[in-house]
Design a protein around this motif. Structure first.
Motif, mmCIF file in Angstrom:
data_model
loop_
_atom_site.group_PDB
_atom_site.id
_atom_site.type_symbol
_atom_site.label_atom_id
_atom_site.label_comp_id
_atom_site.label_asym_id
_atom_site.label_seq_id
_atom_site.Cartn_x
_atom_site.Cartn_y
_atom_site.Cartn_z
ATOM 1 N N UNK A 145 0.823 -1.206 0.000
ATOM 2 C CA UNK A 145 0.000 0.000 0.000
ATOM 3 C C UNK A 145 0.860 1.260 0.000
ATOM 4 N N UNK A 146 0.265 2.341 -0.468
ATOM 5 C CA UNK A 146 0.824 3.677 -0.294
ATOM 6 C C UNK A 146 0.144 4.270 0.942
ATOM 7 N N UNK A 147 0.928 4.622 1.925
ATOM 8 C CA UNK A 147 0.379 5.150 3.176
ATOM 9 C C UNK A 147 0.829 6.604 3.313
ATOM 10 N N UNK A 148 -0.124 7.515 3.341
ATOM 11 C CA UNK A 148 0.173 8.938 3.455
ATOM 12 C C UNK A 148 -0.414 9.484 4.747
ATOM 13 N N UNK A 149 0.240 10.505 5.289
ATOM 14 C CA UNK A 149 -0.299 11.214 6.453
ATOM 15 C C UNK A 149 -0.661 10.235 7.581
ATOM 16 N N UNK A 150 0.316 9.415 7.951
ATOM 17 C CA UNK A 150 0.119 8.474 9.067
ATOM 18 C C UNK A 150 -1.100 7.579 8.889
ATOM 19 N N UNK A 151 -1.439 7.296 7.644
ATOM 20 C CA UNK A 151 -2.548 6.372 7.391
ATOM 21 C C UNK A 151 -3.886 7.055 7.196
ATOM 22 N N UNK A 152 -3.908 8.385 7.202
ATOM 23 C CA UNK A 152 -5.178 9.064 6.912
ATOM 24 C C UNK A 152 -5.580 8.831 5.459
ATOM 25 N N UNK A 153 -4.607 8.531 4.634
ATOM 26 C CA UNK A 153 -4.868 8.163 3.235
ATOM 27 C C UNK A 153 -4.085 6.898 2.923
ATOM 28 N N UNK A 154 -4.790 5.886 2.461
ATOM 29 C CA UNK A 154 -4.163 4.614 2.083
ATOM 30 C C UNK A 154 -4.638 4.261 0.684
ATOM 31 N N UNK A 155 -3.703 3.967 -0.201
ATOM 32 C CA UNK A 155 -4.100 3.560 -1.551
ATOM 33 C C UNK A 155 -3.259 2.390 -2.029
ATOM 34 N N UNK A 156 -3.768 1.728 -3.048
ATOM 35 C CA UNK A 156 -3.008 0.704 -3.757
ATOM 36 C C UNK A 156 -2.923 1.127 -5.224
ATOM 37 N N UNK A 157 -1.752 0.988 -5.793
ATOM 38 C CA UNK A 157 -1.544 1.355 -7.191
ATOM 39 C C UNK A 157 -2.014 0.242 -8.108
ATOM 40 N N UNK A 165 -6.469 3.080 -6.226
ATOM 41 C CA UNK A 165 -7.739 2.994 -5.500
ATOM 42 C C UNK A 165 -7.393 3.228 -4.041
ATOM 43 N N UNK A 166 -8.161 4.094 -3.399
ATOM 44 C CA UNK A 166 -7.786 4.423 -2.028
ATOM 45 C C UNK A 166 -8.932 4.964 -1.220
ATOM 46 N N UNK A 167 -8.588 5.280 0.003
ATOM 47 C CA UNK A 167 -9.574 5.835 0.922
ATOM 48 C C UNK A 167 -8.890 6.913 1.759
ATOM 49 N N UNK A 168 -9.624 7.991 1.996
ATOM 50 C CA UNK A 168 -9.165 9.021 2.927
ATOM 51 C C UNK A 168 -10.098 8.985 4.127
ATOM 52 N N UNK A 191 -15.229 14.066 6.325
ATOM 53 C CA UNK A 191 -15.905 13.901 7.612
ATOM 54 C C UNK A 191 -16.137 12.422 7.904
ATOM 55 N N UNK A 192 -16.405 11.661 6.839
ATOM 56 C CA UNK A 192 -16.462 10.204 6.961
ATOM 57 C C UNK A 192 -15.492 9.681 5.912
ATOM 58 N N UNK A 193 -15.422 8.388 5.705
ATOM 59 C CA UNK A 193 -14.455 7.879 4.732
ATOM 60 C C UNK A 193 -14.825 8.324 3.308
ATOM 61 N N UNK A 194 -13.831 8.737 2.568
ATOM 62 C CA UNK A 194 -13.973 9.082 1.139
ATOM 63 C C UNK A 194 -13.208 8.021 0.335
ATOM 64 N N UNK A 195 -13.945 7.199 -0.386
ATOM 65 C CA UNK A 195 -13.325 6.145 -1.200
ATOM 66 C C UNK A 195 -13.206 6.660 -2.630
ATOM 67 N N UNK A 196 -12.076 6.443 -3.234
ATOM 68 C CA UNK A 196 -11.840 7.066 -4.545
ATOM 69 C C UNK A 196 -11.039 6.184 -5.494
#
Lengths: 105, 105
Positions: free
Chosen positions: B15-27, B38-41, B95-100
């Motif tokens: 995974x790509x982990x940004x901002x201490x895990x506030x954003x996690x994505x997979x390439x 594909x990721x989630x904030x 405010x809640x999870x944003x999946x993108x």
């Protein structure tokens, strides 16, 4: 040797978010119908329950785990796997990120 | 209509982990070489910098975003997209999870 990537996959675009984001995964289905997930566990100690049996394969980072009924922690690092039976639980603790492939069934 | 899944793709297992895990994505790489992630904030307010231009497509949940130089927040929900130019930045608050799905290039 752990795979850096999984080819020929169908990837669920919505993540699975567990424990307030301490574990985030994406579900993957291979052409033959095999289901896996790729995910990461961030620093925490968590207890997971299984439905189907699982094999956890470490891609990067490491974890310690303890199967239900065990008293001792085991370490799992890159390329290492551990198996969990159906309908049981395991504890996992992570000091840095533990990246994994979860193989089901 | 947003895709619930991306077929015939290669997914990076780490995974790509940004901002201490506030954003996690997979390439993800498609058969034609197109790269996405594909990721989630998770709930947070973050500033991202772009290299290549990006299109952010909401799969589930929602976010508010503000492009560099803008003063007003915009909302983006399921099926909606917004574009960010190359080598700039945008603020996003969730405010809640944003999946993108992030489409590059």
């Amino acid at each position: 040797m752990t795979s850096a990537k999984i080819d020929g996959a169908s990837i669920a675009t919505q993540a699975n978010v567990y424990f307030d984001g301490k574990c985030v995964s994406h579900s993957v289905t291979l052409a033959d119908g095999t289901k896996k997930s790729v995910g990461v566990i961030l620093p925490s100690q968590l207890t997971f329950n299984t439905g189907a049996p699982e094999i956890m394969e470490c891609v990067a980072g490491s974890c310690e785990y303890k199967l239900a009924g065990e008293s001792q922690w085991h370490t799992s690092g890159p390329g290492e796997k551990f198996s969990i039976g159906a309908n049981t639980s395991f504890d996992i603790r992570v000091a840095q990120a533990y990246h994994y492939i979860c193989h089901f069934g």
